[in-house]
Design a protein around this motif. Sequence first.
Motif, PDB file in Angstrom:
ATOM      1  N   ARG B   8       0.826  -1.196   0.000  1.00  0.00           N
ATOM      2  CA  ARG B   8       0.000   0.000   0.000  1.00  0.00           C
ATOM      3  C   ARG B   8       0.864   1.251   0.000  1.00  0.00           C
ATOM      4  O   ARG B   8       0.567   2.199  -0.681  1.00  0.00           O
ATOM      5  CB  ARG B   8      -0.892   0.007   1.240  1.00  0.00           C
ATOM      6  CG  ARG B   8      -2.280  -0.471   0.931  1.00  0.00           C
ATOM      7  CD  ARG B   8      -3.172  -0.201   2.106  1.00  0.00           C
ATOM      8  NE  ARG B   8      -4.082  -1.320   2.269  1.00  0.00           N
ATOM      9  CZ  ARG B   8      -4.737  -1.561   3.380  1.00  0.00           C
ATOM     10  NH1 ARG B   8      -4.551  -0.800   4.433  1.00  0.00           N
ATOM     11  NH2 ARG B   8      -5.562  -2.565   3.462  1.00  0.00           N
ATOM     12  N   GLY B  11       2.097   1.899  -3.342  1.00  0.00           N
ATOM     13  CA  GLY B  11       1.006   2.423  -4.149  1.00  0.00           C
ATOM     14  C   GLY B  11       0.805   3.902  -3.911  1.00  0.00           C
ATOM     15  O   GLY B  11       0.648   4.677  -4.854  1.00  0.00           O
ATOM     16  N   ALA B  12       0.847   4.284  -2.619  1.00  0.00           N
ATOM     17  CA  ALA B  12       0.638   5.691  -2.278  1.00  0.00           C
ATOM     18  C   ALA B  12       1.742   6.548  -2.903  1.00  0.00           C
ATOM     19  O   ALA B  12       1.476   7.611  -3.450  1.00  0.00           O
ATOM     20  CB  ALA B  12       0.617   5.864  -0.763  1.00  0.00           C
ATOM     21  N   LEU B  14       3.499   5.830  -5.546  1.00  0.00           N
ATOM     22  CA  LEU B  14       3.324   5.862  -6.998  1.00  0.00           C
ATOM     23  C   LEU B  14       2.246   6.859  -7.393  1.00  0.00           C
ATOM     24  O   LEU B  14       2.373   7.564  -8.381  1.00  0.00           O
ATOM     25  CB  LEU B  14       2.953   4.463  -7.511  1.00  0.00           C
ATOM     26  CG  LEU B  14       4.136   3.508  -7.651  1.00  0.00           C
ATOM     27  CD1 LEU B  14       3.680   2.168  -8.178  1.00  0.00           C
ATOM     28  CD2 LEU B  14       5.186   4.114  -8.569  1.00  0.00           C
ATOM     29  N   ARG B  15       1.173   6.915  -6.580  1.00  0.00           N
ATOM     30  CA  ARG B  15       0.098   7.855  -6.898  1.00  0.00           C
ATOM     31  C   ARG B  15       0.569   9.290  -6.739  1.00  0.00           C
ATOM     32  O   ARG B  15       0.060  10.190  -7.379  1.00  0.00           O
ATOM     33  CB  ARG B  15      -1.103   7.609  -5.982  1.00  0.00           C
ATOM     34  CG  ARG B  15      -2.141   6.704  -6.616  1.00  0.00           C
ATOM     35  CD  ARG B  15      -3.465   6.821  -5.914  1.00  0.00           C
ATOM     36  NE  ARG B  15      -3.349   6.691  -4.471  1.00  0.00           N
ATOM     37  CZ  ARG B  15      -3.197   5.541  -3.825  1.00  0.00           C
ATOM     38  NH1 ARG B  15      -3.121   4.416  -4.499  1.00  0.00           N
ATOM     39  NH2 ARG B  15      -3.135   5.496  -2.515  1.00  0.00           N
ATOM     40  N   ARG B  16       1.544   9.499  -5.849  1.00  0.00           N
ATOM     41  CA  ARG B  16       1.985  10.864  -5.599  1.00  0.00           C
ATOM     42  C   ARG B  16       2.930  11.374  -6.680  1.00  0.00           C
ATOM     43  O   ARG B  16       3.110  12.560  -6.847  1.00  0.00           O
ATOM     44  CB  ARG B  16       2.690  10.935  -4.229  1.00  0.00           C
ATOM     45  CG  ARG B  16       1.857  11.702  -3.208  1.00  0.00           C
ATOM     46  CD  ARG B  16       2.606  11.840  -1.921  1.00  0.00           C
ATOM     47  NE  ARG B  16       2.671  10.577  -1.191  1.00  0.00           N
ATOM     48  CZ  ARG B  16       3.629  10.292  -0.305  1.00  0.00           C
ATOM     49  NH1 ARG B  16       4.580  11.143  -0.065  1.00  0.00           N
ATOM     50  NH2 ARG B  16       3.609   9.141   0.335  1.00  0.00           N
TER      51      ARG B  16
ATOM     52  N   TYR C 114      -5.186  18.232  -7.408  1.00  0.00           N
ATOM     53  CA  TYR C 114      -4.011  17.843  -8.184  1.00  0.00           C
ATOM     54  C   TYR C 114      -2.844  18.781  -7.886  1.00  0.00           C
ATOM     55  O   TYR C 114      -1.721  18.353  -7.660  1.00  0.00           O
ATOM     56  CB  TYR C 114      -4.344  17.878  -9.673  1.00  0.00           C
ATOM     57  CG  TYR C 114      -3.323  17.198 -10.542  1.00  0.00           C
ATOM     58  CD1 TYR C 114      -3.319  15.819 -10.673  1.00  0.00           C
ATOM     59  CD2 TYR C 114      -2.353  17.927 -11.213  1.00  0.00           C
ATOM     60  CE1 TYR C 114      -2.383  15.185 -11.462  1.00  0.00           C
ATOM     61  CE2 TYR C 114      -1.407  17.299 -12.005  1.00  0.00           C
ATOM     62  CZ  TYR C 114      -1.426  15.930 -12.121  1.00  0.00           C
ATOM     63  OH  TYR C 114      -0.484  15.306 -12.890  1.00  0.00           O
ATOM     64  N   ARG C 117      -1.497  18.012  -4.426  1.00  0.00           N
ATOM     65  CA  ARG C 117      -0.659  16.818  -4.344  1.00  0.00           C
ATOM     66  C   ARG C 117       0.672  17.031  -5.042  1.00  0.00           C
ATOM     67  O   ARG C 117       1.670  16.397  -4.722  1.00  0.00           O
ATOM     68  CB  ARG C 117      -1.394  15.617  -4.936  1.00  0.00           C
ATOM     69  CG  ARG C 117      -2.405  15.047  -3.948  1.00  0.00           C
ATOM     70  CD  ARG C 117      -2.994  13.772  -4.463  1.00  0.00           C
ATOM     71  NE  ARG C 117      -3.754  14.021  -5.690  1.00  0.00           N
ATOM     72  CZ  ARG C 117      -3.874  13.147  -6.668  1.00  0.00           C
ATOM     73  NH1 ARG C 117      -3.281  11.978  -6.580  1.00  0.00           N
ATOM     74  NH2 ARG C 117      -4.592  13.440  -7.732  1.00  0.00           N
TER      75      ARG C 117
END
Lengths: 273, 328, 283
Positions: B8, B11-12, B14-16, C114, C117
Amino acid sequence: MTDTATAEVPGQARDAGAPVIEASHLDLTFQTADGPVHALRDVSLGIPKGAFVSFIGPSGCGKTTFLRCIAALEHPTGGSLTVNGMTPDEARKARAYGYVFQAAGLYPWRTIGRNVALPLEIMGYGKAEQKERIARVLELVELSGFENKYPWQLSGGMQQRASIARALAFDADILLMDEPFGALDEIVRDRLNEELMRLWARTEKTIAFVTHSIPEAVYLSTHIVVMSPRPGRITDVIESPLPKERPLDIRDTPEFIEIAHRVREGLRAGYQE
Amino acid sequence: MSAERPRRGAGAVLRRIPPVLAMVLGLIGLWYLAVIPMNVQEVLTRAERAGVEVSPPSAVERRDMGNWALVVRNPGTLGESWSLDRPRLPAPHQVLTELYESTVDEELNGRRGIVRSGSLSNRGLVYHAMVTLNATFVGFLIGTGLGILLAVGIVHSRVMDMSVMPWAIVSQTIPIVALAPMIIVVLYSIGIQGLLPKAVISAYLSFFPVVVGMVKGLRAPGPMQMDLMRTYSAPKGTVFWKLRLPSSVPYLFASLKIAIAASLVGAIVGELPVQQGGLGARMLAGSYYGQTAQIWAALLMAAALAAVLVWAIGRIEARTLRRMGMAQ
Amino acid sequence: MTHAAFALLLWIAGWALNVRLANGPASNTQAARLAVPLIFGATVLGMWELLVRGLGVPAVILPPPSQIAETFTANTALLWRDFVQTILKGALSGYLIGCGAAFLTALLVDRYDYLRRGLLPLGNFMAALPIVGTAPILVMWFGFGWQSKAAVVVLMVFFPMLVNTVAGLQDTSSMQRDLMRTYAASTGQTLMKLRLPSALPFVFNGLKISTTLALIGAIVAEFFGSPTLGLGFRISTSIGQLDLGMVWSAIVVAALAGTASYGLVALLEKRLTFWHASQRGGP
């Protein structure tokens, strides 16, 4: 009754006209990392005008979720739900309900009076009208004279009363209450229950009330909705035969104890599945 | 549950990345764009010298015009914007080239580079970064050590608390770096030079954040935890080692991150008055000789050092807290 | 040597007085809280004076406080001009522009997830960098005047202020946001009535960090070039002339300016965020 996942508040309620809140075959599934969670499954329920409906059940049974669906804070994934004949979101925009949360959630930078004024400011009430309404609802919850105090100068019980006043300040005829007294001690809770009874009698609002406590549910409600978890669903709807006038010691009568017993049975049945 | 966490976490992360990447690319784009108006005067002067027609033709008139107006009036002659020798604002690739030349290239191919001479080239950025880093480390260690000691004293002595603590707090509101040049020069005049004066400034800058943070940390245990120790009738030393010190660790690390960044600033500022190497000296030299790319390269190096130092402390923090059971 | 002995005596006397005050019955009074640090400060100053005189420390290394005070009072006009140049022109204008820009950016960043972030990690990263290092570049661009100092200050305060404000705007509980939803409040109403007030403590945290950074930026930028006035200029040239009394006087001005501006912001904070737990009680 417990086998069917649907329930309807029966009897004279329907005679009073169309329900204020009507849910039919409501589903809500959350997608989480651990797979889908069925917060509500096939929930059908009508709440008549002027009723005091309690939702009781263990955590995860969807009682709060259901309340949040009515308030358009959650969006069902299936079925239909109307509030005053509108969709929940329309009802929210029409400011059809006041919501009381588990915690008072008063803004610490506003006095009690200005906290009560918050919804009035947002809804564009005039200054004079705001003043008049603040005085009226603070009196209703017996907080007159505390208008200029800050929330952190008040006890927890008083804060929660102020938050009820905030929900009453504008003309919503539905009051949604999510375990409003859950964090308070028993003695304060009893008093607030009694006050809430009186308030309900005087204002004739429709109240949907989520609670963990069986005595609280039985004492307050005209209808008790018993729910059970995984998936969240209604297992029983009990119509209370208790009179509208309810002193606190009604809790020692056999009728009261019998209803409480039935609620407990319903809850236990939900656990055993 | 715990087996899932790394996945997880990844994943976090990668999303950032995409939004951050987008921002960085956007900023680099803006940088390239800003190069045009920043350098337009110089570009037009050179174009004029090369015989190209420039509008307006007089250099004096050009000086009085807005840079954007010049850009609009001479759209065809701006090709050199990103390749000037001494630009007011070098383009990102020019800075990277300078960075490469003064580090890798200098060490591998330069006459004084590490390959040929066996030691870091004093013309290379790596050498100067090491000079700064040494002062930063020494100062950081001294400042942190003294800071922790003082904090322990303050927590245990009411007199020290009341006498010293207000001054420690006030000292955080004053620009202590102003002392830097004086410390350097005074120490120099009594014969102390080189690494130590800079380290003194670094130590001074990192000292106060550590004192304040550590006092907060050592006082972090709540009344209930202190009462528990009292029910065991634990002596002061035991309370310190078993309760106060462990509770202070998160606070300590928070202030260490501030302290290491402050130490680096201290070392850099300390290098300004006496030109004896280091990133600060490199920046000042760059500004004297108009070598903007050199300043930018030194700046990037300093930024990278700061990032690595803070990151390293963050890693140690995460590991320590995990071993102490204070974080997952 | 007698001076040194006196210094020791003074130290013992001052410390003993503080021990009595701090452990005495009146130790929790406002007066004691004020007196003890002041006595400590006075003791240190007195020892400094006595030791410098007693041990014959040359004034080019450490001047005694009396000499610093003398230089200070003899040069108040000069120091005032330095103060105006560095603090009011350089630091204050940069502070206002930088904090204002960061605040507006934070509002924008907060609107678009967006952006948030993307910019927040960058802002956190930038806030940890030695941004003073941009001083030589900005002095080159904006000249030796106060404008270049203001530019350095803008860059220095922007990111800490941005990060704090964004964090503050995020600092509402889901219950508070739900409440605004049940009122069908508009985005603007939610911002004005909920998010901005609850962001205030964070905003002030950013503003407080920024006061010190602004002074550092303005002074250090003067080390890279300035007109013939300003606190940074005064410090670097007076060192060249070995006039340490003047250096210390300039440092005193900088310290006073720092403490006063921090105090002003803290005072404003107390007035506006009196409701916040951190202001209501406890240390």
